[in-house]
Design a protein around this motif. Sequence first.
Motif, PDB file in Angstrom:
ATOM      1  N   SER A 295       0.849  -1.183   0.000  1.00 16.29           N
ATOM      2  CA  SER A 295       0.000   0.000   0.000  1.00 16.29           C
ATOM      3  C   SER A 295       0.887   1.237   0.000  1.00 16.29           C
ATOM      4  N   PRO A 296       0.373   2.337  -0.548  1.00 19.70           N
ATOM      5  CA  PRO A 296       1.152   3.575  -0.521  1.00 19.70           C
ATOM      6  C   PRO A 296       1.231   4.163   0.894  1.00 19.70           C
ATOM      7  N   ILE A 297       2.370   4.727   1.175  1.00 22.25           N
ATOM      8  CA  ILE A 297       2.574   5.491   2.405  1.00 22.25           C
ATOM      9  C   ILE A 297       3.043   6.874   1.956  1.00 22.25           C
TER      10      ILE A 297
ATOM     11  N   TYR B 224      19.310  -1.728   7.866  1.00 23.39           N
ATOM     12  CA  TYR B 224      18.737  -1.064   6.694  1.00 23.39           C
ATOM     13  C   TYR B 224      17.894  -2.041   5.887  1.00 23.39           C
ATOM     14  N   VAL B 225      16.708  -1.570   5.453  1.00 24.10           N
ATOM     15  CA  VAL B 225      15.831  -2.366   4.597  1.00 24.10           C
ATOM     16  C   VAL B 225      15.783  -1.765   3.195  1.00 24.10           C
ATOM     17  N   ARG B 226      15.444  -0.471   3.110  1.00 28.58           N
ATOM     18  CA  ARG B 226      15.406   0.195   1.805  1.00 28.58           C
ATOM     19  C   ARG B 226      15.306   1.700   1.967  1.00 28.58           C
ATOM     20  N   THR B 227      15.676   2.401   0.910  1.00 27.18           N
ATOM     21  CA  THR B 227      15.579   3.852   0.857  1.00 27.18           C
ATOM     22  C   THR B 227      14.202   4.232   0.328  1.00 27.18           C
TER      23      THR B 227
ATOM     24  N   ASP C 276       5.580   2.838  -1.947  1.00 24.67           N
ATOM     25  CA  ASP C 276       4.818   1.621  -1.670  1.00 24.67           C
ATOM     26  C   ASP C 276       5.578   0.781  -0.661  1.00 24.67           C
ATOM     27  N   LEU C 277       4.861   0.340   0.372  1.00 24.51           N
ATOM     28  CA  LEU C 277       5.447  -0.541   1.385  1.00 24.51           C
ATOM     29  C   LEU C 277       4.577  -1.779   1.525  1.00 24.51           C
ATOM     30  N   ALA C 278       5.221  -2.909   1.704  1.00 24.04           N
ATOM     31  CA  ALA C 278       4.478  -4.145   1.932  1.00 24.04           C
ATOM     32  C   ALA C 278       3.672  -4.012   3.219  1.00 24.04           C
ATOM     33  N   ASP C 279       2.420  -4.402   3.169  1.00 25.85           N
ATOM     34  CA  ASP C 279       1.547  -4.327   4.342  1.00 25.85           C
ATOM     35  C   ASP C 279       2.120  -5.112   5.522  1.00 25.85           C
TER      36      ASP C 279
ATOM     37  N   PHE D 171       3.410  10.467   8.658  1.00 27.76           N
ATOM     38  CA  PHE D 171       3.163   9.552   7.551  1.00 27.76           C
ATOM     39  C   PHE D 171       1.703   9.130   7.574  1.00 27.76           C
ATOM     40  N   GLN D 172       1.188   8.912   6.392  1.00 29.19           N
ATOM     41  CA  GLN D 172      -0.199   8.470   6.223  1.00 29.19           C
ATOM     42  C   GLN D 172      -0.186   7.137   5.505  1.00 29.19           C
ATOM     43  N   LEU D 173      -0.981   6.214   5.999  1.00 31.09           N
ATOM     44  CA  LEU D 173      -1.172   4.928   5.329  1.00 31.09           C
ATOM     45  C   LEU D 173      -2.432   5.012   4.499  1.00 31.09           C
ATOM     46  N   GLN D 174      -2.415   4.465   3.297  1.00 32.70           N
ATOM     47  CA  GLN D 174      -3.600   4.523   2.446  1.00 32.70           C
ATOM     48  C   GLN D 174      -4.128   3.154   2.127  1.00 32.70           C
TER      49      GLN D 174
END
Length: 158
Positions: free
Chosen positions: A24-26, A53-56, A103-106, A155-158
């Motif tokens: 989902s987009p953040i 670290y996971v990702r930028t 986009d981040l994995a839920d 931050f907002q989760l959508q």
Amino acid sequence: MSKPLSNILATACMLALPALAHSSPITLTAQLKNYGGNGAYLAAYLTDAKGAYVRTLWVAGGKAKYHKHLSDWSRLSAGDAKRLDGVTGASVGSGRSLKVTADLADALIDAGYEIRLDAAVEDMRDSPAEVRIPLTRANAGKPQAGKQYIQSVTFQLQ
């Protein structure tokens, strides 16, 4: 590995992948203080529960020679050859805001992950880990204060 065991393992992976793949987009918004200097370089990145670290998510400031001043991000992401692929933009001026969507994995939400922002301004002190926000549903929409250059980050989760 025995054939039945490998079949079980393959089936388990196939069942788990759709759950991990859903994303989902953040939207991340950083409001800078009026610190009175040049444009700020910012690195927004994701770390796991152990601080690895996971990702930028985004890097504001396009001149690579200054990225070393985003010291925590630079150190943690050094092995990620794709850390800047499609996630860079202009630096952010004093008193201005930065708004980016990724986009981040839920599966990462409420799982111990953290959004971090490093900040650096030319001829001023660097600010590693300027903001650290646990990636939880409870923190969505709640402003988190920065230490030196950033007034707040939400931050907002959508």
